[in-house]
Design a protein around this motif. Sequence first.
Motif, PDB file in Angstrom:
ATOM      1  N   ASN A 125       0.811  -1.210   0.000  1.00  0.00           N
ATOM      2  CA  ASN A 125       0.000   0.000   0.000  1.00  0.00           C
ATOM      3  C   ASN A 125       0.846   1.262   0.000  1.00  0.00           C
ATOM      4  O   ASN A 125       0.531   2.224  -0.711  1.00  0.00           O
ATOM      5  N   LEU A 126       1.894   1.262   0.811  1.00  0.00           N
ATOM      6  CA  LEU A 126       2.782   2.432   0.857  1.00  0.00           C
ATOM      7  C   LEU A 126       3.350   2.721  -0.520  1.00  0.00           C
ATOM      8  O   LEU A 126       3.326   3.847  -1.031  1.00  0.00           O
ATOM      9  N   ALA A 127       3.888   1.616  -1.124  1.00  0.00           N
ATOM     10  CA  ALA A 127       4.512   1.766  -2.439  1.00  0.00           C
ATOM     11  C   ALA A 127       3.481   2.222  -3.468  1.00  0.00           C
ATOM     12  O   ALA A 127       3.700   3.172  -4.232  1.00  0.00           O
ATOM     13  N   PHE A 128       2.327   1.514  -3.465  1.00  0.00           N
ATOM     14  CA  PHE A 128       1.271   1.792  -4.439  1.00  0.00           C
ATOM     15  C   PHE A 128       0.771   3.234  -4.310  1.00  0.00           C
ATOM     16  O   PHE A 128       0.724   3.988  -5.276  1.00  0.00           O
ATOM     17  N   PHE A 129       0.447   3.574  -3.044  1.00  0.00           N
ATOM     18  CA  PHE A 129      -0.172   4.874  -2.797  1.00  0.00           C
ATOM     19  C   PHE A 129       0.794   6.015  -3.142  1.00  0.00           C
ATOM     20  O   PHE A 129       0.465   6.921  -3.910  1.00  0.00           O
ATOM     21  N   SER A 130       2.036   5.903  -2.605  1.00  0.00           N
ATOM     22  CA  SER A 130       2.967   7.021  -2.823  1.00  0.00           C
ATOM     23  C   SER A 130       3.348   7.138  -4.303  1.00  0.00           C
ATOM     24  O   SER A 130       3.430   8.235  -4.864  1.00  0.00           O
ATOM     25  N   PHE A 131       3.529   5.968  -4.959  1.00  0.00           N
ATOM     26  CA  PHE A 131       3.957   6.024  -6.362  1.00  0.00           C
ATOM     27  C   PHE A 131       2.853   6.586  -7.258  1.00  0.00           C
ATOM     28  O   PHE A 131       3.069   7.540  -8.012  1.00  0.00           O
ATOM     29  N   PHE A 132       1.647   5.989  -7.163  1.00  0.00           N
ATOM     30  CA  PHE A 132       0.597   6.409  -8.099  1.00  0.00           C
ATOM     31  C   PHE A 132       0.032   7.802  -7.780  1.00  0.00           C
ATOM     32  O   PHE A 132      -0.417   8.502  -8.663  1.00  0.00           O
ATOM     33  N   LEU A 133       0.121   8.190  -6.502  1.00  0.00           N
ATOM     34  CA  LEU A 133      -0.293   9.546  -6.155  1.00  0.00           C
ATOM     35  C   LEU A 133       0.660  10.560  -6.802  1.00  0.00           C
ATOM     36  O   LEU A 133       0.248  11.600  -7.318  1.00  0.00           O
ATOM     37  N   SER A 134       1.957  10.144  -6.833  1.00  0.00           N
ATOM     38  CA  SER A 134       2.969  11.074  -7.369  1.00  0.00           C
ATOM     39  C   SER A 134       2.877  11.215  -8.887  1.00  0.00           C
ATOM     40  O   SER A 134       3.451  12.130  -9.463  1.00  0.00           O
ATOM     41  N   THR A 135       2.160  10.270  -9.558  1.00  0.00           N
ATOM     42  CA  THR A 135       2.041  10.385 -11.026  1.00  0.00           C
ATOM     43  C   THR A 135       1.175  11.592 -11.402  1.00  0.00           C
ATOM     44  O   THR A 135       1.262  12.129 -12.494  1.00  0.00           O
ATOM     45  N   GLY A 136       0.270  12.013 -10.481  1.00  0.00           N
ATOM     46  CA  GLY A 136      -0.605  13.153 -10.744  1.00  0.00           C
ATOM     47  C   GLY A 136      -1.753  12.807 -11.675  1.00  0.00           C
ATOM     48  O   GLY A 136      -2.661  13.607 -11.879  1.00  0.00           O
TER      49      GLY A 136
END
Length: 664
Positions: free
Chosen positions: A165-176
């Motif tokens: 979740n950490l990886a998923f959330f932080s990565f895909f949130l950062s895609t904008g």
Amino acid sequence: MSTLIEHLSSSAKTVRKFFSVPSDKPDLVTAQHKAFQSQMPLLYIILLTNAWILSGSFIHTAPALLTLGAPIVLTTVGCIRVSRWWLSRGQETAPERARIELTRTNMLAWLLAVLFCTWALSLYPYGEWSQKMQIAFFMAITAVGCTFCLLHLRPAAVAVMVTCNLAFFSFFLSTGNATFVAMAINMVLVCSALLVILMINYRDFNALVESRQVLFNEQAKTLALSNENFALANRDTLTDLPNRRSFFAALRAEVARTDLGDKKIVLGIIDLDGFKPINDTYGHMAGDALLCQLADRLQLLAGGDIRVYRLGGDEFALLQVTDDINLATEIAEDICVAICEPFRLPFCTARISGTIGMAVYPDMAQDERELFENADYAMYRAKRGTGRGAVRLFSKEDEAEIKRCSHIEQALKIADLDNELTLMFQPIMDISTGRPHGFEALARWTSPTLGRVGPNEFIPIAERAGIISRITVVLMRKALAEAATWPDHMHLSFNLSVFDISSPDALLRITEIVQASGVDPARIELEITETAMVQDFTTFLLAVDTLKALGVGISLDDFGTGYSSLKQVHSLPLDKLKVDRTFVSQIDENVASQKIIKSLVALCNDLNLACVVEGVETEDELKTIRQLGCHLVQGYYYGRPMESTAITDFFQGLEEEACARASL
Ligand code: C2E
Ligand code: CA
Ligand code: CA
């Protein structure tokens, strides 16, 4: 500041505890290990399937190191883990081992989750829009799938969930990208709900394991209790020997054995002689101490091959499987000798003897019941005959005897007692006057099928078959009817069985018959054997009191054969002792017998009892008896048991004899 540090350290402890395998719950750890073991192959199937499909999508766009290298490493790890699982299938894992393996799995879960996420996200730059969507899908489905597989292993499941979740959330949130951001939020919300489900499930699993353990402990307690009850039910509490129940179970098991080969089952039944007087004289404490010492002696002599049981009271059993009957008999003889050795009891030293009846299966019996009965019969015969204190092996004669007893019993049960039973009368002479004191009534039975059967044979059988009271009633009526015709001073002696005096009903019937007869009770003497008195002194005392109240006299029959004590004789309101004929045989030549009779006569004088000496057959015996001071005599010398019709002739004969003597 210090409270903050304390707070932080306590939180760290809580977190560490949350993510570690508990060391104080071995049952939970074992159950978790077992549950995880069954899910582990599925976990790797999910992981590898997802990984290979994702890498397939990127095979042409991403570098081979990413598309092939990473899945190959993962597949190798998976294969190693699954093959180890395969090899350890069905084996019980010790709690400590399970703890080590689960701790390793927890760490591996963090590592694999991090590697997976890193690998999946590192493919992101090489894909177009749809492939990027596949990465998100891959990560989400893998996280959920793996969490489910790790449901019973909370730290590992949380590790996978949190990392992904950490990886998923932080990565895909950062895609904008709005879609990816929505997916990231969606993923976190669903996984949070999943986390709650996981916690509930884990708590229930924990409770289930605990309740199972409680149940298991209860079962173990019940089992221990039932084992204890089994031991109690099968052991004799006094001697700690296996008891009667245990004996019959062992006997049944031995007879049921199919691997006996040439071996035989040898059964010995031991019955003590002279134990009851010790109990009565020195008390039950002394009796108990004797039985315990005896049990030790028996076990010592029996060794490992022979099993010793206490059947109850003063009866023991020896059970052995052997091919050497002679040796078994010799050991039994040694046991008889050992029983005769003195017993040192709290306040006295006592001596007893033991009679052993033996029987062998399959030679002398067809089943366990017959084996027991035959050994018991051999013992009974030894005790009744001259075999007291010795070993007696069941014989062919015993077998014939048992058959005869059974025929007698059958015939007695259907007998027309009024017609088939008759009485003979034997005079009891007063040698000081030369006139009869009275007559003893002696039973005779003529069966239509068996012919004449003596009282020594049919009375004990009737006693065992429970029909003696019926016989006594018939005989007593006949005897009293006869006595009513005699001169008024003539006494009637009538034999009672131990069974006639041990039931109030039987005593009442006797009372009624005496009262209805019209014969003066003072002319009636009821004979009860010394053995009956020894068997149950209290009952005997009660019966004697009841009968004495009727006005009849009581004679103690066969005195000298029943091991009674002087104390017992003294405490009874007796009128006569009848000295058994075994002391009289050839008394004229036997100094020891003379001494016995002399002391018995003295005893009777002291206790103010009349004394009848039985079995006087010759003139020399009579002379000796007279010299020893006896007045009342019974025996063939004066007259054999005679028909009632011969009594008048007998009186006449005596008168004529007296006249002839007077005219000399
Ligand atoms: P008992 O009461 O001791 O009776 C005496 C037995 O000794 C009688 O045997 C008698 O015939 C026998 N006898 C008498 N004088 C002599 C003698 O000089 N030499 C020898 N060798 N024997 C002598 P019997 O009639 O065969 O009775 C045997 C036993 O059967 C009796 O022994 C008694 O215990 C029992 N019995 C007999 N009649 C009755 C009865 O009506 N009721 C009960 N309950 N028992 C009875
Ligand atoms: Ca008698
Ligand atoms: Ca007698």
